[in-house]
Enzyme design. Structure first.
Site, mmCIF file in Angstrom:
data_model
loop_
_atom_site.group_PDB
_atom_site.id
_atom_site.type_symbol
_atom_site.label_atom_id
_atom_site.label_comp_id
_atom_site.label_asym_id
_atom_site.label_seq_id
_atom_site.Cartn_x
_atom_site.Cartn_y
_atom_site.Cartn_z
ATOM 1 N N GLY A 32 0.836 -1.288 0.027
ATOM 2 C CA GLY A 32 0.008 0.024 -0.146
ATOM 3 C C GLY A 32 0.733 1.354 -0.028
ATOM 4 N N CYS A 33 2.062 1.241 -0.363
ATOM 5 C CA CYS A 33 3.043 2.366 -0.188
ATOM 6 C C CYS A 33 3.396 2.703 -1.930
ATOM 7 C CB CYS A 33 4.324 2.319 0.503
ATOM 8 S SG CYS A 33 5.229 3.552 0.672
ATOM 9 N N GLY A 34 2.960 4.098 -2.199
ATOM 10 C CA GLY A 34 3.516 4.191 -3.571
ATOM 11 C C GLY A 34 4.611 5.221 -3.920
#
Length: 277
Positions: free
Chosen positions: A105-107
């Site tokens: 979930g980390c961009g």
């Protein structure tokens, strides 16, 4: 995977087994050069390779991907996706190469500076419209289509539905971004069972339909949607301010908080069919 578990509640104890979502490091290696390492669920990895390559603009079309080999590395409990791409794409990748190390979930993990952040999106010209009934029908089907989440309770889903609300394709992953990459890869893949969804005339545009997701809408999801030609995106939770701004400029109808009793339209509300139930 299955693990032993010990349940404690209200004075009782139960020892049993439970299904747990797998999360492993997946390295995307282009023409022998490692580009990114993402934490992902090790399923539908060819779809993931194709969708990631398209969404990150490493390639412009699936035909520029010549081969994908999935290699398990037992020494580090990880997986390599060895992807062979066209030489012109690889040259472009090397010219703007950045180092990514993505957590679930980390961009932005791994960006070396703010200058490395690429917020560019194309403007979509698609004018597909969706009815309230179709939207409700698609979300009503989503839970039953999330096979992995039913077993583990910890998976995100991205799905593609036609304008009647029939879900045609679902991909799941522990990371919402990965789930969308997998869906994009499936929709654009020659080997996919949903090749009729692709619009060969419109290039990157998809045939009439919309995407739904079991997550909030972050800017990365909007960016990936725009680059994949997804002009309607609906999510079960809220969008961020940057996601709304990006959806507005990209021409994407962004819908959030989809529930049994209604939903919220944040951008391009004219894309909802007037008077639909």
């Amino acid at each position: 995977m299955t693990v032993d578990q010990h349940k404690f509640a209200d004075g009782w104890f139960l020892q049993t087994s439970d299904s747990i979502a797998e999360e492993v490091p997946v390295a995307l290696v282009f023409n022998g050069i490692s580009h990114a390492v993402m934490m992902a669920t090790p399923l539908d990895l060819e779809d993931f390779a194709i969708g990631f390559s398209l969404a990150e603009r490493i390639v412009d079309q699936p035909s520029q991907i010549y081969d994908i080999v999935v290699v398990s590395n037992t020494a580090i409990l990880g997986i390599e996706l060895q992807i062979q791409i066209a030489s012109e794409c690889f040259v472009r990748l090397k010219n703007k190469r950045r180092s990514l190390s993505g957590k679930t979930g980390c961009g932005l993990c791994g960006l070396e500076s703010l200058q490395s952040l690429d917020l560019a999106t194309p403007r979509l010209n698609a004018d597909h419209r969706v009815s309230k009934a179709a939207l409700a029908k698609a979300f009503g089907q989503l839970s039953s289509k999330q096979v992995l989440n039913a077993a583990t309770g910890s998976m995100h889903a991205a799905a593609w539905a036609d304008l009647d609300g029939n879900i045609l394709c679902v991909r799941e992953d522990v990371g919402r971004h990965n789930a969308l990459d997998k869906l994009i890869g499936a929709l654009r893949c020659e080997r996919s069972d949903v090749t009729d969804i692709r619009d060969s005339v419109a290039g990157n545009a998809l045939a009439a339909g919309f995407a739904i997701m079991s997550s909030r809408a972050s800017y990365e999801l909007l960016q990936k949607s725009a680059r994949a030609g997804i002009s309607i995106l609906a999510t079960i939770s809220a969008p961020t301010s940057l996601a709304i701004s990006m959806a507005e400029s990209a021409g994407i109808c962004l819908i959030g908080f989809v529930r049994e009793h209604g939903f919220v339209v944040y951008t391009h509300p004219q894309r909802l069919q007037a008077g639909s139930a």
